[in-house]
Design a protein around this motif. Structure first.
Motif, mmCIF file in Angstrom:
data_model
loop_
_atom_site.group_PDB
_atom_site.id
_atom_site.type_symbol
_atom_site.label_atom_id
_atom_site.label_comp_id
_atom_site.label_asym_id
_atom_site.label_seq_id
_atom_site.Cartn_x
_atom_site.Cartn_y
_atom_site.Cartn_z
ATOM 1 N N VAL A 37 37.111 44.794 25.678
ATOM 2 C CA VAL A 37 38.512 44.347 24.638
ATOM 3 C C VAL A 37 38.840 45.220 24.375
ATOM 4 C CG1 VAL A 37 37.672 44.206 21.421
ATOM 5 C CG2 VAL A 37 35.358 43.144 24.031
ATOM 6 N N ARG A 41 42.896 44.548 23.340
ATOM 7 C CA ARG A 41 43.739 44.526 22.261
ATOM 8 C C ARG A 41 44.835 45.099 22.472
ATOM 9 N NH1 ARG A 41 43.013 40.435 20.014
ATOM 10 N NH2 ARG A 41 44.027 41.257 17.545
ATOM 11 N N LEU A 43 46.656 44.385 24.998
ATOM 12 C CA LEU A 43 47.840 43.657 25.764
ATOM 13 C C LEU A 43 47.824 42.425 24.739
ATOM 14 C CD1 LEU A 43 48.660 43.089 28.457
ATOM 15 C CD2 LEU A 43 47.142 42.375 29.560
ATOM 16 N N SER A 44 47.092 42.575 23.492
ATOM 17 C CA SER A 44 47.285 41.557 22.224
ATOM 18 C C SER A 44 46.956 40.338 22.501
ATOM 19 C CB SER A 44 49.186 41.567 21.953
ATOM 20 O OG SER A 44 48.958 43.246 21.580
ATOM 21 N N VAL A 45 46.123 39.930 23.935
ATOM 22 C CA VAL A 45 45.090 38.845 24.288
ATOM 23 C C VAL A 45 43.995 39.211 23.653
ATOM 24 C CG1 VAL A 45 46.994 38.855 26.459
ATOM 25 C CG2 VAL A 45 44.825 39.277 26.257
ATOM 26 N N GLN A 46 43.631 37.415 23.706
ATOM 27 C CA GLN A 46 42.411 37.403 23.499
ATOM 28 C C GLN A 46 40.927 38.275 23.443
ATOM 29 O OE1 GLN A 46 40.686 33.009 24.073
ATOM 30 N NE2 GLN A 46 39.109 33.603 23.873
ATOM 31 N N LEU A 48 38.159 38.392 24.710
ATOM 32 C CA LEU A 48 37.048 38.474 25.847
ATOM 33 C C LEU A 48 37.457 38.095 27.059
ATOM 34 C CD1 LEU A 48 33.086 38.028 24.130
ATOM 35 C CD2 LEU A 48 34.774 39.924 24.521
ATOM 36 N N VAL A 49 39.410 37.627 26.827
ATOM 37 C CA VAL A 49 39.581 36.626 28.272
ATOM 38 C C VAL A 49 39.751 37.717 29.737
ATOM 39 C CG1 VAL A 49 42.430 37.340 27.959
ATOM 40 C CG2 VAL A 49 41.497 35.423 28.769
ATOM 41 N N ARG A 194 44.687 39.537 42.164
ATOM 42 C CA ARG A 194 45.824 39.365 41.615
ATOM 43 C C ARG A 194 47.305 40.066 40.547
ATOM 44 N NH1 ARG A 194 44.125 34.440 37.761
ATOM 45 N NH2 ARG A 194 46.306 34.382 38.593
ATOM 46 N N GLU A 201 52.584 42.862 33.062
ATOM 47 C CA GLU A 201 51.975 42.805 31.972
ATOM 48 C C GLU A 201 50.591 41.302 32.851
ATOM 49 O OE1 GLU A 201 55.236 42.260 32.079
ATOM 50 O OE2 GLU A 201 55.926 43.513 30.904
ATOM 51 N N ARG A 202 51.550 41.220 33.177
ATOM 52 C CA ARG A 202 50.486 40.333 34.147
ATOM 53 C C ARG A 202 49.259 40.785 34.469
ATOM 54 N NH1 ARG A 202 53.230 35.189 36.488
ATOM 55 N NH2 ARG A 202 51.088 34.012 37.276
ATOM 56 N N LEU A 205 46.534 41.686 33.105
ATOM 57 C CA LEU A 205 45.913 41.084 32.777
ATOM 58 C C LEU A 205 44.835 40.399 33.344
ATOM 59 C CD1 LEU A 205 45.643 38.204 31.030
ATOM 60 C CD2 LEU A 205 47.359 36.923 31.900
ATOM 61 N N HIS A 206 45.314 40.377 34.725
ATOM 62 C CA HIS A 206 44.214 39.873 36.042
ATOM 63 C C HIS A 206 43.070 41.376 35.795
ATOM 64 C CE1 HIS A 206 47.739 37.449 37.172
ATOM 65 N NE2 HIS A 206 47.052 36.742 35.983
ATOM 66 N N GLN B 107 42.522 33.718 18.270
ATOM 67 C CA GLN B 107 43.707 33.536 19.187
ATOM 68 C C GLN B 107 43.121 33.116 20.429
ATOM 69 O OE1 GLN B 107 44.501 37.622 19.802
ATOM 70 N NE2 GLN B 107 46.191 37.085 21.046
ATOM 71 N N THR B 109 43.994 32.931 24.136
ATOM 72 C CA THR B 109 44.679 32.962 25.730
ATOM 73 C C THR B 109 44.958 31.870 26.837
ATOM 74 O OG1 THR B 109 44.919 35.554 24.759
ATOM 75 C CG2 THR B 109 45.132 34.503 27.007
#
Lengths: 623, 120
Positions: A37, A41, A43-46, A48-49, A194, A201-202, A205-206, B107, B109
């Motif tokens: 989490v 946060r 990374l400013s994304v959802q 639990l993504v 990935r 950043e990506r 994300l992965h 939000q 994503t």
């Protein structure tokens, strides 16, 4: 009945023995979740993504290892957990700030900044994070950890074999991170994680931040071992540059006795022309020298390899001609290329009889410049300690006017042609709150109507300082002209600033592209004038070749290749490098940096601007 | 299960629901939430929002590309609505539903998946 009772009793004992390992596993899972989490946060994304994906587990591994190590050492569950969470929070806090200000996440190579930690590093970081709160958090953490030793009972029993087992496993895991064995490369492989090489950043994300950092750790050993592709070089060599895009000026033949021009490069901190913002139409009153240069056909656009910070990346490209793209795993070249000799523009100038100085009014250790500039061959590096104590300050650092004073002083004392690399710092952010000397001038900076107050303040804070930089460019230009000696003066911004509010308030850029893809202006005054900068789009690694051409200094083979790439960029439809040019130059750069011979051109590249020191004499003095 | 264990379970569930954003009086559905990159790095998503009466209008949907600050995309004075984005949603792009005070309510994503490997 007795046997059933016995069985239940034995099962109870077994369950009791399993309770602690089970609790530990659950706690590790919970820790992994909390860390994930935090990762999301930062990374400013959802929040639990990507949870429970491959990245989730490989990201959690290092934190679990640290937790188990601390647990085994302290024998306290709570202290192990607290310290691990604090470390995670510190890492993700830094990541959040780095993305916010520099638009890129924390990377493995950031450890090189910590390795070369100096007071100046602390001073810089102090501008972004509040040391009071950090210190308070550390004190509170220490108090809590001390309390756990008082109130938390030991997790393992005395002389517990399990404790030694956990300690051994976690130490082994730490050793693996240092040694990076092949199987770790399989766990942290680019395919499984990935990894997206061009987008940290990506990748994050992965793979999660820790996953991405461990991937880079495994890859780091190979950072300088990028392969040379003979096919890429061959394809590049087969490309035909346009004969001459700009016809060379007819100049008198060079005579050996011709006076060589002094060469001054000014790398201006965070300088860009705000006119490329949608809402800004005319700033001639704020940047008069840039406009004067543009009116004379002396301004082009340059792609820098960094945004918001990382000055040394542009500086490295300008001084060595090596594109950062040739070494994608290297982010901080001065720190990561630990060599006694780094081939550079300086050596070319030396061979032509020049004295070479670097000037930068910051701590000489910052970015490890002391070491790097020595390796590049500068005769002397004038850093903050060489500036007088009375040197004027404006903004966070020493003012650009003091830098000009130093450059003028060096040129006035010079007894032979001189090359100066001057790196400014006045324009350094952050720009939300920055001191200004002249508050009245600050208040007069025009701002488009309707901008929110934060954007107005940030814009004025930024423009105030680049306006000073522009003024100093004009001052240096006048000074060089007045000396009645030939000169080449180059001025460029090292990158766009990491402004928080302005880009959004201005509705973005005229070309509709994001901030970190925009170009900075480059100005070339003096020289032989054969290839004026006006309207030309170059990359910062081409700058050395431009300087040599303008100064009439014969380009060595590698710079001939850079000139070739430069001319290909000038070809109709140019403006962006295609992969043939980029791949070819990347491979050539790897040969050059490693001191290996370069292939010979079958036909010498057109060098209309290289053989005319006399031309530089004539034109440089005249402008 | 004793009372202490029950309390711990409730606390944990509460913490998890807060983390997953269940405590809001607004919802934002994005479809699809994953896309395959076979046909390019960007995609179009369908967005549906619903906010309770307590939420101050207008609501604005912000979009942020990964690592970049959010920019407003769509504003509405309706408590319920839906809209298609353009073909600019990329891997890691976020959509944020903000109320009239500028507070982020939800939000979402969007992420991408690799194309399945075909053949050997």
């Amino acid at each position: 009945m007795v046997s059933i009772g016995k069985r239940l009793h034995l099962e109870g004992i077994a369950a009791g023995r399993l309770a602690k390992p089970m609790a530990l596993v659950l706690l590790c899972l919970l820790l992994s979740l909390v860390v994930w989490v935090m990762d999301r946060r930062s990374l400013s994304v959802q929040p639990l993504v990507g949870v429970i994906g491959y990245g989730f587990f490989v990201n959690a591994l290092p934190f679990v290892v640290v937790f188990l190590l601390l647990l085994a050492l302290s024998n306290r569950l709570s202290s192990g957990l607290l310290l691990t969470l604090f470390l995670a929070a510190a890492l993700y806090g830094a990541n959040y700030l780095k993305i916010k200000y520099l638009l890129q996440p924390v990377a493995f190579s950031d450890v090189f900044v910590l390795r070369e930690f100096h007071l100046s590093t602390l001073h810089l970081l102090d501008n972004y994070a509040h040391p009071f709160w950090l210190l308070t958090a550390i004190v509170l953490l220490l108090l809590m950890v001390l309390a756990t030793f008082r109130y938390d009972p030991g997790f393992f029993r005395r002389r517990s074999l399990a404790r030694w087992g956990v300690l051994g496993v976690s130490l082994l895991a730490c050793a693996c991170v240092v040694a990076s064995p092949a199987w770790l490369g399989d766990v942290y492989s680019s395919r499984r994680l990935r990894v997206v090489p061009w987008s940290p950043e990506r990748t994050m994300l992965h793979a999660g931040l820790a996953g991405a950092i461990l991937y880079s750790d495994v890859e780091y050993a190979n950072a300088l071992r990028e392969p040379v592709s003979p096919e890429a070089i061959d394809a590049f060599m087969k490309l035909k540059p346009p004969a001459t895009v700009t016809p060379p000026t007819v100049l008198p033949a060079a005579s050996p006795a011709a006076v060589k021009p002094d060469v001054v490069i000014v790398q201006s901190e965070s300088f860009f022309d705000p006119e490329i913002l949608k809402d800004i139409d005319d700033n001639a009153s704020l940047l008069p020298t840039l406009h004067k240069a543009r009116a004379q056909g002396l301004v082009g656009a340059m792609k820098a390899p960094t945004f918001g910070g990382g000055t040394l990346r542009t500086e490295f490209e300008v001084l060595t001609g090596v594109p950062m793209l040739a070494y994608p795993e290297i982010s901080f070249p001065y720190l990561q290329i630990n060599r006694k000799h780094i081939p550079s523009l300086v050596q070319v100038m030396h061979q032509d009889g020049y004295a070479a100085y670097a000037v930068h009014p910051n701590d000489g250790n910052f970015w490890d410049r002391n070491k790097a500039f020595k390796a590049m061959g500068f005769d002397r590096f004038f850093s903050k300690k060489d500036f007088p104590a009375s040197a004027r300050h404006d903004g966070w650092y020493i003012a650009d006017s003091s830098l000009t004073d130093m450059v003028e002083g060096l040129l006035s004392k010079a007894t032979r042609p001189t090359f100066i690399m001057a790196i400014s710092i006045e324009g350094h952010g952050p720009y939300e709150h920055v001191p200004v000397d002249d508050k009245a001038a600050w208040g007069r900076i025009p701002v488009p109507a309707g901008w929110p107050p934060k954007a107005v303040k940030e814009y004025r804070n930024y423009v105030y300082h680049i306006s000073d930089a522009d003024h100093e460019l004009g001052r240096l230009w006048d000074f060089l002209k007045a000396r009645n000696r030939p000169f080449v003066l180059v001025f460029y911004g090292d990158h766009l600033p990491g402004l928080q509010y302005v880009y959004e308030a201005a509705h973005g850029f005229d070309n509709g592209r994001p901030a970190n893809t925009q170009r900075v202006p480059w100005v070339l005054v003096g020289g032989n004038g054969a290839r004026p900068a006006q309207g030309r789009k170059i990359y910062s690694w081409m700058m050395g070749s431009e300087v040599l051409g303008a100064a009439g200094i014969k380009r060595p083979p590698y710079y001939t290749m850079l000139d070739r790439a430069d001319r290909l960029l000038d070809a109709p439809g140019g403006g962006r490098l295609d992969t043939t040019v980029q791949d070819g130059i990347d491979s050539l750069a790897r040969l050059y940096l490693n001191g290996r011979p370069l292939p010979k051109l079958s036909q010498p590249a057109a060098q209309p601007d290289t053989d005319v020191a006399a031309g530089a004499t004539a034109k440089g003095a005249a402008r | 299960m004793n009372r202490l264990s029950l309390l711990r379970l409730v606390a944990l569930s509460g913490a998890l629901s807060v983390l997953s954003g269940c405590g809001h009086s607004a919802s934002l559905e994005v479809s699809p939430t994953h896309f395959l990159e076979c046909h390019g790095p960007n995609t179009v998503v369908h967005v549906k929002w619903r906010v309770s009466r307590r939420v101050k209008l207008p609501v604005t949907i912000y979009v942020s590309r990964l690592g970049h600050p959010p920019v407003p995309w769509y504003s509405s004075s309706e408590r319920v609505g839906e809209q298609d984005t353009g073909d600019w949603i990329a891997d890691g792009s976020s959509l944020m539903l903000r109320d009239g005070h500028g507070k982020t309510l939800v939000q979402r994503t969007v992420t991408s998946d690799d194309c399945p490997k075909t053949g050997g």
